[in-house]
Scaffold this active site. Structure first.
Site, PDB file in Angstrom:
ATOM      1  N   LYS A  53       0.842  -1.205   0.000  1.00 15.20           N
ATOM      2  CA  LYS A  53       0.000   0.000   0.000  1.00 15.20           C
ATOM      3  C   LYS A  53       0.879   1.258   0.000  1.00 15.20           C
ATOM      4  O   LYS A  53       0.595   2.233  -0.684  1.00 15.20           O
ATOM      5  CB  LYS A  53      -0.955  -0.022   1.200  1.00 15.20           C
ATOM      6  CG  LYS A  53      -2.095  -1.003   0.978  1.00 15.20           C
ATOM      7  CD  LYS A  53      -2.866  -1.374   2.212  1.00 15.20           C
ATOM      8  CE  LYS A  53      -3.830  -2.518   1.863  1.00 15.20           C
ATOM      9  NZ  LYS A  53      -4.489  -3.115   3.006  1.00 15.20           N
ATOM     10  N   GLN A  97      -5.253  -2.095   9.200  1.00 13.42           N
ATOM     11  CA  GLN A  97      -5.056  -3.406   8.581  1.00 13.42           C
ATOM     12  C   GLN A  97      -5.636  -4.504   9.481  1.00 13.42           C
ATOM     13  O   GLN A  97      -5.288  -4.603  10.657  1.00 13.42           O
ATOM     14  CB  GLN A  97      -3.541  -3.638   8.362  1.00 13.42           C
ATOM     15  CG  GLN A  97      -3.216  -4.885   7.589  1.00 13.42           C
ATOM     16  CD  GLN A  97      -3.705  -4.844   6.151  1.00 13.42           C
ATOM     17  OE1 GLN A  97      -3.515  -3.879   5.427  1.00 13.42           O
ATOM     18  NE2 GLN A  97      -4.365  -5.911   5.717  1.00 13.42           N
ATOM     19  N   ASP A 120     -11.776   1.927   3.021  1.00 13.47           N
ATOM     20  CA  ASP A 120     -12.057   0.495   2.847  1.00 13.47           C
ATOM     21  C   ASP A 120     -13.549   0.249   2.626  1.00 13.47           C
ATOM     22  O   ASP A 120     -13.946  -0.845   2.234  1.00 13.47           O
ATOM     23  CB  ASP A 120     -11.649  -0.265   4.127  1.00 13.47           C
ATOM     24  CG  ASP A 120     -10.319  -0.976   3.988  1.00 13.47           C
ATOM     25  OD1 ASP A 120      -9.906  -1.218   2.844  1.00 13.47           O
ATOM     26  OD2 ASP A 120      -9.702  -1.276   5.025  1.00 13.47           O
TER      27      ASP A 120
END
Ligand code: NAP
Length: 285
Positions: A53, A97, A120
Site C-alpha cells: 500500500k 489493517q 475500505d
C-alpha cells in the site's frame, strides 16, 4: 480456450489515472492526498500488504503515513490514534489493517473511523450507502472485480451472476454491485444445496470461498466469465485461487489468474477511494 483477464494491466491503468488526476489536483489546490495505514502486531502477511500500500501511494503521488503499533496495543490506544487521524486534515483516508490482535474489537475500530475517511468502505454508514446505491466509496476488492469484468467488454445487465461466498468484505458487496448493474444475482454459501447446479447456470461466476481449487470444471457453464477472488497459500508456499485454473480455463470465455488477477486490483481501488475522499474533503471537482 479462455481469454486471460490481466489484473496487473487493469490495475496499472487505474493507478495511472489516479496519478494523473492527483498531479493536476496538487497543482490546482496545493494540497496532496494522504493515506494513513495502521498496523498492529507482527502478522507477516499484513506487513506485506502494508508495504504494498505504501509503494502504491508513492506510485500515484500520495503522502502515506504509517503507524506500526506493538502487538499488545490496547483498544483504547488504537481508538485514540483513530480519533487523532480523524481530525488530521492531511489524512484523507484511514485504513486499519485487519486482522487486529484479539484484545481489540475490530467492529469498534471500524465504527470509530470517520465515514468520510473510511476508504475500505467497511463503516456501517458506507455499507448502508452501498445497499441504496448512493455511495462515495466501494469496498476495494468487489470494486476491483467490477473493473475486471468491465475490462472484458462483457455486458452485466440481464446476465445470470453467481457469487460463491457471503462475507461482509467480499461476497455480499460483490452481489450488490452486480445487482446495481442489473445482473440477476444468486449468492451461494456453505449451506447451499447442490452448489454445482447453481454455479453451472452462471454467465458470470465469482468465487470468494477461501478454498484452494474449489471450483472445478463441472461447476462452470461453457463460455462463462470466471473471476477468482481466492488467495490461498499452499503448503509449498505458492499462492493459489479458489478456481482450479487448469480444469476451468478451457471452458471459460474469460478468466482471472491467481496471482495477477483480482489481487492487484484491491490496492488500485484503495488509491481511487483515497483520491475520492481527498476531493470530497477539499470540495474539489
Ligand atoms: P470468508 O469470510 O471466509 O468467507 C468465505 C465464504 O465462503 C463464506 O460465505 C462461506 O460460507 C463460503 N464457503 C465456505 N465453504 C463453502 C462451501 N463448501 N460451499 C460454498 N460456500 C462456501 O472469506 P472472504 O474474506 O470472503 O475471502 C474469500 C477469499 O478471498 C479468501 O481466499 C481470501 O483470501 C480472498 N480475498 C482476496 C482478496 C484480494 O484482494 N484478492 C481480498 C479479500 C479476500 P458461510 O458464510 O456459510 O460460512
Amino acid at each position: 480456450m479462455a481469454n486471460l483477464i490481466d489484473g496487473k494491466q487493469v490495475s496499472a491503468a487505474v493507478k495511472e489515472q489516479v496519478r494523473l488526476e492527483t498531479e493536476k489536483l496538487v497543482q490546482e489546490s496545493g494540497k496532496r492526498p494522504g493515506l494513513a495505514v495502521v498496523i498492529v502486531g507482527n502478522n507477516p502477511a499484513s506487513r506485506v500488504y502494508v508495504n504494498n500500500k505504501k509503494k502504491a501511494c508513492e506510485t500515484v503521488g500520495f503522502q502515506s503515513f504509517e503507524y506500526a503499533l506493538p502487538e499488545d496495543t490496547t483498544q483504547e490506544e488504537l481508538l485514540e490514534l483513530v480519533q487523532t487521524l480523524n481530525s488530521d486534515s492531511n489524512v484523507n483516508g484511514i485504513l486499519v489493517q485487519l486482522p487486529v490482535p484479539p484484545q481489540i474489537d475490530d467492529k469498534a475500530i471500524i465504527n470509530a473511523i470517520s465515514a468520510e475517511k473510511d476508504v475500505d468502505a467497511f463503516h456501517p454508514e458506507n455499507v448502508g450507502r452501498i445497499m441504496i446505491g448512493d455511495y462515495a466509496f466501494l469496498p476495494c476488492t468487489p470494486a476491483g472485480v467490477m473493473e475486471l469484468i468491465d475490462s472484458t467488454g462483457v455486458e452485466i445487465s440481464g446476465k445470470k451472476c453467481v457469487v460463491i461466498g457471503r462475507s461482509n468484505i467480499v461476497g455480499k458487496p460483490m452481489a450488490m454491485l452486480l445487482l446495481h448493474r442489473s445482473g440477476t444475482v444468486t449468492i451461494c454459501h456453505s449451506r447451499t444445496q447442490d452448489l454445482a447446479s447453481v454455479t453451472r447456470e452462471a454467465d458470470i461466476l465469482v468465487a470468494a470461498v477461501g478454498k484452494a481449487n474449489f471450483v472445478t470444471a463441472d461447476m462452470v457453464k461453457d463460455g462463462a466469465v470466471v473471476i477468482d477472488v481466492g488467495m490461498n497459500r499452499l503448503e509449498n508456499g505458492k499462492l493459489c485461487g479458489d478456481v482450479d485454473f487448469a480444469q476451468v480455463e478451457p471452458k471459460a470465455s474469460w478468466i482471472t489468474p491467481v496471482p495477477g488477477g483480482v489481487g492487484p486490483m484491491t490496492i488500485a481501488m484503495l488509491m481511487k477511494n483515497t483520491l475520492t475522499a481527498f476531493k470530497k474533503q477539499n470540495q474539489l471537482a
